[in-house]
Design a protein around this motif. Structure first.
Motif, short mmCIF file in Angstrom:
data_model
loop_
_atom_site.label_atom_id
_atom_site.label_comp_id
_atom_site.label_asym_id
_atom_site.label_seq_id
_atom_site.Cartn_x
_atom_site.Cartn_y
_atom_site.Cartn_z
N LYS A 150 23.41 56.74 68.89
CA LYS A 150 22.96 57.75 67.92
C LYS A 150 24.16 58.51 67.36
CE LYS A 150 19.81 61.59 67.29
NZ LYS A 150 18.77 62.42 67.88
N GLY A 151 25.10 58.85 68.23
CA GLY A 151 26.32 59.52 67.78
C GLY A 151 27.12 58.66 66.82
N TYR A 152 27.15 57.36 67.09
CA TYR A 152 27.83 56.43 66.18
C TYR A 152 27.19 56.48 64.79
CZ TYR A 152 28.68 52.09 63.72
OH TYR A 152 28.97 51.17 62.75
N LEU A 163 34.50 54.52 66.12
CA LEU A 163 33.26 54.98 66.74
C LEU A 163 32.61 53.88 67.57
CD1 LEU A 163 31.72 57.08 63.83
CD2 LEU A 163 32.84 57.93 65.89
N MET A 164 32.67 52.64 67.08
CA MET A 164 32.09 51.52 67.84
C MET A 164 32.85 51.29 69.14
SD MET A 164 29.60 49.56 68.10
CE MET A 164 28.80 49.62 66.54
N THR A 165 34.16 51.49 69.10
CA THR A 165 34.95 51.38 70.33
C THR A 165 34.54 52.45 71.33
OG1 THR A 165 36.82 50.46 69.11
CG2 THR A 165 37.30 51.43 71.26
N LEU A 166 34.31 53.66 70.83
CA LEU A 166 33.86 54.75 71.71
C LEU A 166 32.49 54.46 72.31
CD1 LEU A 166 35.05 57.86 69.67
CD2 LEU A 166 36.14 56.83 71.67
N VAL A 167 31.61 53.83 71.53
CA VAL A 167 30.29 53.45 72.05
C VAL A 167 30.45 52.39 73.13
CG1 VAL A 167 28.13 52.29 71.45
CG2 VAL A 167 29.02 54.08 69.97
N ARG A 168 31.27 51.41 72.87
CA ARG A 168 31.47 50.32 73.82
C ARG A 168 32.06 50.83 75.14
NH1 ARG A 168 34.08 46.96 70.55
NH2 ARG A 168 36.11 47.57 71.30
N LYS A 169 32.90 51.86 75.08
CA LYS A 169 33.51 52.42 76.29
C LYS A 169 32.62 53.48 76.95
CE LYS A 169 38.23 51.44 75.12
NZ LYS A 169 38.70 50.63 76.20
N GLY A 170 31.47 53.75 76.35
CA GLY A 170 30.54 54.69 76.94
C GLY A 170 30.87 56.15 76.66
N LEU A 171 31.77 56.41 75.73
CA LEU A 171 32.15 57.79 75.41
C LEU A 171 31.30 58.39 74.30
CD1 LEU A 171 36.02 57.28 75.51
CD2 LEU A 171 34.56 58.28 77.28
N LEU A 172 30.50 57.57 73.65
CA LEU A 172 29.66 58.02 72.54
C LEU A 172 28.37 57.22 72.57
CD1 LEU A 172 29.71 59.85 69.93
CD2 LEU A 172 30.52 57.83 68.73
N SER A 173 27.26 57.86 72.26
CA SER A 173 25.98 57.14 72.22
C SER A 173 25.84 56.40 70.89
CB SER A 173 24.83 58.13 72.40
OG SER A 173 24.73 58.97 71.25
N LEU A 205 38.45 55.51 54.88
CA LEU A 205 38.04 56.34 56.01
C LEU A 205 36.77 55.83 56.71
CD1 LEU A 205 38.45 58.90 57.75
CD2 LEU A 205 36.99 60.06 56.10
N PRO A 206 35.65 55.59 56.01
CA PRO A 206 34.46 55.12 56.72
C PRO A 206 34.66 53.76 57.39
CG PRO A 206 33.86 55.89 54.54
CD PRO A 206 35.35 55.89 54.61
N ILE A 207 35.45 52.90 56.79
CA ILE A 207 35.69 51.57 57.36
C ILE A 207 36.44 51.71 58.69
CG2 ILE A 207 36.87 49.37 57.00
CD1 ILE A 207 36.44 49.90 53.95
N GLN A 208 37.49 52.50 58.69
CA GLN A 208 38.28 52.67 59.90
C GLN A 208 37.55 53.49 60.95
OE1 GLN A 208 41.16 51.14 60.63
NE2 GLN A 208 40.83 50.07 58.72
N ILE A 255 25.32 58.78 63.43
CA ILE A 255 25.52 60.08 62.77
C ILE A 255 26.94 60.17 62.21
CG2 ILE A 255 25.72 62.56 63.18
CD1 ILE A 255 23.37 62.26 65.18
N GLY A 256 27.93 59.81 63.02
CA GLY A 256 29.32 59.84 62.55
C GLY A 256 29.57 58.91 61.39
N TYR A 257 28.99 57.72 61.44
CA TYR A 257 29.18 56.76 60.35
C TYR A 257 28.50 57.25 59.08
CZ TYR A 257 29.46 52.32 57.89
OH TYR A 257 29.70 51.34 56.96
N THR A 258 27.32 57.82 59.22
CA THR A 258 26.61 58.34 58.04
C THR A 258 27.40 59.47 57.39
OG1 THR A 258 24.48 57.74 59.00
CG2 THR A 258 24.46 59.38 57.23
N VAL A 259 27.93 60.37 58.20
CA VAL A 259 28.74 61.47 57.66
C VAL A 259 29.98 60.92 56.96
CG1 VAL A 259 30.19 63.43 58.32
CG2 VAL A 259 27.90 63.20 59.28
N SER A 260 30.63 59.91 57.56
CA SER A 260 31.83 59.35 56.93
C SER A 260 31.49 58.62 55.63
CB SER A 260 32.56 58.41 57.90
OG SER A 260 31.85 57.21 58.09
N LEU A 261 30.29 58.04 55.54
CA LEU A 261 29.87 57.40 54.29
C LEU A 261 29.58 58.43 53.20
CD1 LEU A 261 27.50 54.49 55.34
CD2 LEU A 261 29.77 54.31 54.33
N CYS A 262 29.17 59.63 53.60
CA CYS A 262 28.87 60.68 52.62
C CYS A 262 30.12 61.36 52.08
CB CYS A 262 27.96 61.73 53.25
SG CYS A 262 26.31 61.12 53.60
N LEU A 263 31.21 61.34 52.82
CA LEU A 263 32.43 62.03 52.40
C LEU A 263 32.97 61.57 51.04
CD1 LEU A 263 34.35 62.48 55.76
CD2 LEU A 263 33.16 64.20 54.42
#
Length: 119
Positions: free
Chosen positions: A45-47, A33-43, A25-28, A49-57
């Motif tokens: 910081k959002g990346y 999330l990086m694709t969303l950042v590259r397309k400008g849909l996510l900052s 899950l965190p790998i995928q 936060i999302g990655y940290t949460v996925s690493l904690c799961l």
């Protein structure tokens, strides 16, 4: 870096055959999330936060598994990963380090897998 050790150990040395799926899950999610950042849909910081949460799961799931089912592989996995992580930080060759882990996995094989988690 410690999460990478835990992820590798979860794929190689755990007794629950579902653990590699949880580690995936965190790998995928990171690439999504990086694709969303590259397309400008996510900052950025959002990346993070999302990655940290996925690493904690996986840690949360491991703790839950340990509490509710008493799975002995969670504390053992954490202890072995901590030892390996510290050995690697002290300069032990990574091929020697993971070679021993893979050799143990090949030697033991799937004999210790707990297939009851699927039923």
């Amino acid at each position: 870096a410690f999460s990478q050790f835990m992820a590798t150990m979860a794929c190689l040395m755990t007794l629950n055959p579902a653990w590699p799926l949880l580690v995936l899950l965190p790998i995928q999610l990171a690439s999504l999330l990086m694709t969303l950042v590259r397309k400008g849909l996510l900052s950025a910081k959002g990346y993070h936060i999302g990655y940290t949460v996925s690493l904690c799961l996986p840690y949360i799931s491991a703790f839950r598994s340990y509490i509710y089912s008493g799975a002995a592989d969670v504390p053992l996995l954490t202890a072995i990963a901590t030892i390996l992580f510290n050995l690697r930080r002290r300069g032990l060759n990574k091929y020697l380090l993971w070679g021993c882990v893979v050799l143990a996995r090949i030697t033991v094989g799937d004999n210790l897998l707990d297939w009851k988690v699927w039923t």
